[in-house]
Each structure stands twice: as C-alpha cells, then as structure tokens.
Design an enzyme around this catalytic site. Structure first.
Site, mmCIF file in Angstrom:
data_model
loop_
_atom_site.group_PDB
_atom_site.id
_atom_site.type_symbol
_atom_site.label_atom_id
_atom_site.label_comp_id
_atom_site.label_asym_id
_atom_site.label_seq_id
_atom_site.Cartn_x
_atom_site.Cartn_y
_atom_site.Cartn_z
ATOM 1 N N ASP A 113 41.204 71.920 39.951
ATOM 2 C CA ASP A 113 41.724 70.682 39.073
ATOM 3 C C ASP A 113 41.581 71.394 37.498
ATOM 4 O OD1 ASP A 113 42.482 68.290 38.827
ATOM 5 O OD2 ASP A 113 41.104 67.340 39.876
ATOM 6 N N TRP A 158 48.567 68.965 37.469
ATOM 7 C CA TRP A 158 49.551 68.134 37.239
ATOM 8 C C TRP A 158 50.773 68.373 36.453
ATOM 9 C CZ3 TRP A 158 45.003 67.583 34.175
ATOM 10 C CH2 TRP A 158 43.897 67.246 34.757
ATOM 11 N N GLY A 159 51.223 69.752 36.501
ATOM 12 C CA GLY A 159 52.422 70.117 35.711
ATOM 13 C C GLY A 159 52.077 70.459 34.246
ATOM 14 N N ASP A 170 48.850 62.247 39.406
ATOM 15 C CA ASP A 170 48.562 61.828 40.879
ATOM 16 C C ASP A 170 49.688 60.748 41.459
ATOM 17 O OD1 ASP A 170 46.482 63.272 40.224
ATOM 18 O OD2 ASP A 170 44.854 61.799 40.331
HETATM 19 C C1 GLA Z 1 42.785 64.858 39.814
HETATM 20 C C2 GLA Z 1 43.765 65.346 40.959
HETATM 21 C C3 GLA Z 1 43.476 64.483 42.130
HETATM 22 C C4 GLA Z 1 41.729 64.122 42.736
HETATM 23 C C5 GLA Z 1 40.971 63.993 41.385
HETATM 24 C C6 GLA Z 1 39.635 64.122 41.621
HETATM 25 O O1 GLA Z 1 43.064 63.477 39.487
HETATM 26 O O2 GLA Z 1 45.115 65.050 40.675
HETATM 27 O O3 GLA Z 1 44.192 64.925 43.106
HETATM 28 O O4 GLA Z 1 41.434 65.564 43.152
HETATM 29 O O5 GLA Z 1 41.426 64.647 40.319
HETATM 30 O O6 GLA Z 1 39.038 63.132 40.566
#
Ligand code: GLA
Length: 511
Positions: free
Chosen positions: A162, A196-197, A217
């Site tokens: 992450d 996330w991009g 997400d």
């Molecule tokens: C981010 C990721 C999710 C998940 C959460 C955990 O938001 O994008 O898929 O792993 O963290 O906190």
C-alpha cells in the site's frame, strides 16, 4: 480510498525525473521476466471489501480457505488468499516484524503452511510508508530489506504494498527499492502495488511489480457500490495499452456477490473485469455465497477470457448512449472476445458487425455465448441482440466451431513436507497434482534450474492432470532441516506463450 491530489502531482514529478534518469533501461524490462510469475492475471480472495479491518484474524482466513475449496473456486483458478490490513504483525524491539499471535495463533508462517497444504497460495499485505493506512501496523520504510526477508520466511507468495503514510517519499524509488529487497530474498512473490493510480504506475511499475492499482478503493468495507465500481471500470478501460502478461492494470478487488448488487450487476462486473484482463480477486463473503454468485465467479468460459495467454486488455470500441461495445481482445486461438454492456434501466437492442472486431464483413463466424454456453453459426456480417438492463452479453467470435479454453491451473498442494527418522540413508517420496480446467492438452511441466542433490522430480500425465513426483534421497545428508523452492515451467501449445511459472516448497527434516 485516499484522495491525494498533492501527492499525485509530486508523484508525477518524481516519475518524470526517474524516467529521464533511467532512460537507458529497456522498455521490455519486466519484473515478470525475472520470476515468470503472473503471466495471466492473478486470481484469489482478499478480505478488505467485505470485512475491512474487523474481524480479520486466522479463524476468518481459514474459514474462507475452506469455503473457497467447497465452492470449487480453487479448480477455477482462484489461488491467492490471506489477510489484508488485518493487524497481522508488529515491529518488535529488535526491529523484526513479529506475528500478532492474539489474532493469528499459528503464526504467520503457520497460516502460510496451512494455506499451502490446502492447495492455495499465500497473500500478505504491507505498506511502503511508515505505517499502514489505519496506522495499526508498521510500514516498510527504512526496513525494506529485513521486512522482505520476513515475508519470504513466512513463505508469502503475493504481497500487496500500500501507499499510505508515505509523505516525502519518491514513489518510483520506494517501490524500486522494495523490488530489489524482495528479489534479494530469492523467494518468488507476486508484487501488487497499491498507490490507487498515484504516480501513474502503469508507466513504470512493470519493471518492479506484476500489477498496480489504477484507481481509489472500489467501496468502503461492507458497502458495495455499483456506481463507484463503474467509475473504476471506465478509468481502468483507458489504460488498456499498458497491460500484458506479467504486468496488469488492477481496478481493485471485486465486489461481485456483495449485498446490494443484483445478479445482472454481478454478471456485468465480472464480465468487465475479465474483458479487461483484470486480476480476479474476489472480495465477497465466500461462506455465505449464493449459488448464482458462485456460478458467476466460477464461469470457466468467462474466466478463460481473463486468463487468455495473450494477456490483452480489451477496451470500448463503440458507445451507443448508455450501451458500450467492448472488443480489442484477441484470444489465443484467433477468436475475439466481445462484450455488450447495457447501463440503461430498460432492455436495449444492439447490432454489431464483424468488421468492428477485425474480421471481414463476409466472414462466416461461429458465435459462442459465454453466459448461455451455446454456440450459433456460421453467421455472416453481424448480429442483433437484446441486452437486459444493467446486464451484459459476452461472446466469442471465431472462424472455427471449436472454442478451446486456455490452461487454468490449480494444484492440490504447494507444500511437500518429508521427514526421515532413520540414521541410515532413506528414500522418500511425495507427489502433488496439477489440474488444468482448460481444454488444451499441456506438455509435461519442466523443472527450471538445478535441484538440490537430495531431490529429484518426475512428471507423469493422467488425463488433464499431471502428477509431480518428488523423490528424496537422504544419503550423505547430515541431520538438519532442508528447504528448497521448485520452479516448473510450461508453454501454452496453441499460442506458444510461456505460462506462469509454477512454484512449490519442498522441506525435509533429517533426524
Ligand atoms: C487501502 C487499499 C485497500 C485496503 C486498505 C487497508 O485503502 O487501497 O485495498 O488495503 O488500504 O487499509
């Protein structure tokens, strides 16, 4: 979802600096060239979409393993499973990541062994910054090498990394360092980047990972959201040119089968993920799955489109109001996958022509409906269909009446454990079986690289299965513990494309 506009700008700046600095790197430099992993999109189950952080623990993961086996998802290719940000470990005073035994009493290595014994692969989660998103777990910043060694000791096969709490970190340098640290451990691990991009990973991450999230997400835990899923679909669709074998755009874990979605919506989302060659990481509660969801998630003809050896991400070729027509997805046998998605709240009639999919107008084609499992044809010119509201029609078009399914691989175990209690040399053996849910007959798997002197491996075929027989000879071995990772390679015979390397652990205890 982390909305990090400032970070995005900084990330893009760093990306351009890095790309300039390393312009001598060949474009074909893929992380997957190094380990042969994820040549088709990874498949599995992850807890976040349904459960969030609570109640993730060993019991939940084990229950989900059993539910996955009961549902026959393993045979359909789903393999990677494990906790997400499930408060799995902390950093002990000696700096080592240490299992949170209250939640995972078998230890993270024990959980991994359990998952491997059940014929599944072990997924773990970490973060590239100081802490994970909720700050409940430590991140890898400043501990990259020791943490990667720890994930390898726990025998992880997949690591989601992450991008929370990374203020001031250069995204490319950070993920590159983690890749280097991970390679240094010698354990093959699928690297799943989760920014996330942010930093446009599709432009550089293929060198340091196998997949990267393209968007925020898909939902808040437990709250499946059809509209947010569609936003993700249309953002991910634009990036089709960046995906291919060993390097995938990841539009997030699926929400198929979560409460609040209709059967048509589930079918549509699953089809869209497959047409986009997206990783298929289910996120629903497998213990309480309806038969309709199970049938959607295990529709092998649709999975075959996702798992096609050419690894092309399909895209929209035409929009007609709220109806999108998807193509651009040539498959390994020369056929084409087609998806017609109707976002209207009423049925829509759509006409498609063969020319739109690269065939000549007069081509005589067979049409396979991948949801009805019916073949029609030969048909010339094109076809008119009616698509129900929020539903899809998914087809394969081919000059041939046959619609072969590419290899979809599963195994009954990924861990061979042998023990010799005798002080005299002993010969021991144990086998594992590789299943193929596809219809293409595979050549025998081949061992890659040298094996340790105490191990030999032989393959035999039995119908669609291959039995991998491991023979151990303890002659000349001192008492102790021995471990190796065996890599097997294969080539899909129609497209001649390399298949994902097949790895398993062999351990031997000599008393
Ligand atoms: C981010 C990721 C999710 C998940 C959460 C955990 O938001 O994008 O898929 O792993 O963290 O906190």
């Amino acid at each position: 979802m982390r909305k990090l506009t400032g970070t995005l700008v900084m990330g893009m700046l760093f990306v351009s600096i890095f790309m300039f600095a390393s312009s001598d790197k060949p474009a074909s430099n893929l992380r997957a060239d190094y380990d042969g992993l994820a040549m088709t999109p990874p498949m599995g189950w992850y807890p976040w979409n349904t459960f969030g952080q609570e109640p993730q623990n060993e019991k939940l993961i084990k229950e989900m393993v059993e539910a996955l086996l009961r549902s026959e998802m393993r045979e359909a290719g789903y393999a990677y499973i494990g906790p997400d940000e499930g408060i799995c470990f902390y950093r002990a005073e000696n700096g080592k990541l240490t299992t949170n035994l209250e939640r995972y009493p078998s230890g993270l290595r024990g959980l991994g062994d359990y998952i491997h014994q059940r014929g599944l692969k072990y997924a773990l989660y970490t973060d590239a910054g100081t802490h994970t998103c909720s700050k409940a777990m430590p991140g890898t910043k400043g501990h990259e090498f020791e943490d990667m060694r720890r994930f390898a000791e726990w025998r992880s096969d997949y690591l989601k990394i992450d991008w929370c709490n990374t203020k001031g970190q250069d995204i490319v340098q950070t993920y590159t360092l983690l890749d280097e640290a991970q390679r240094g451990t010698g354990r093959p691990i699928v690297h799943s980047l989760c920014s996330w991009g942010v930093g446009e990973p599709w432009k550089w991450a293929a060198a340091v990972g196998h997949l990267w999230r393209t968007t925020g997400d898909i939902c808040e835990p437990g709250k499946a959201d059809w509209n947010s899923a569609l936003e993700i679909v249309f953002a991910n669709e634009k990036l089709s040119e960046y995906a291919g074998p060993g390097h995938w755009n990841d539009p997030d874990m699926m929400i198929v089968g979560m409460p609040g979605l209709s059967e048509a919506q589930n079918r549509s989302l699953f089809s869209l993920w497959c047409l986009m060659a997206a990783p298929l990481i289910a996120g629903n509660d497998l213990r309480q799955m309806s038969e309709s969801t199970r049938q959607i998630l295990t529709n092998i003809e649709v999975i075959a489109v996702d798992q096609d050896p050419l690894g092309i991400q399909g895209h929209i070729i035409r929009k007609d109001g709220q109806v999108s027509i998807w193509g651009g997805k040539k498959l390994f046998d020369g056929s084409q996958a087609v998806l017609i998605f109707n976002q209207n709240n009423s049925p829509s009639q759509v006409t498609i022509s063969w020319e739109e999919f690269g065939f000549s107008r007069e081509a005589s084609l067979y049409v396979r409906d991948l949801w009805k499992h019916q073949t029609k044809g030969p048909i010339t010119k094109g076809l008119t269909v009616t698509v129900s509201p929020n539903d899809v029609i998914m087809l394969r078009l081919s000059r041939s009446k046959e619609f072969p399914l590419p290899p979809i691989i599963s195994a009954d175990t990924y861990l061979i454990s042998l023990r010799s209690n005798s002080s005299r040399p002993e010969k021991l053996s144990a086998s594992l079986t590789i299943h193929n849910a596809g219809t293409v007959d595979l050549p025998l798997w081949k061992v890659h690289g040298p094996l340790p002197p105490w191990l030999s491996v032989k393959m035999t075929k039995k119908g669609g299965k291959q039995i991998i027989n491991n023979q151990v000879n303890t002659a000349g071995l001192n008492p102790g513990y021995y471990h190796t990772i065996v890599r097997l390679d294969n080539t899909e015979p129609i497209s001649k494309r390399p298949m994902s390397a097949f790895y398993y652990d062999v351990e031997l205890e000599v008393k």
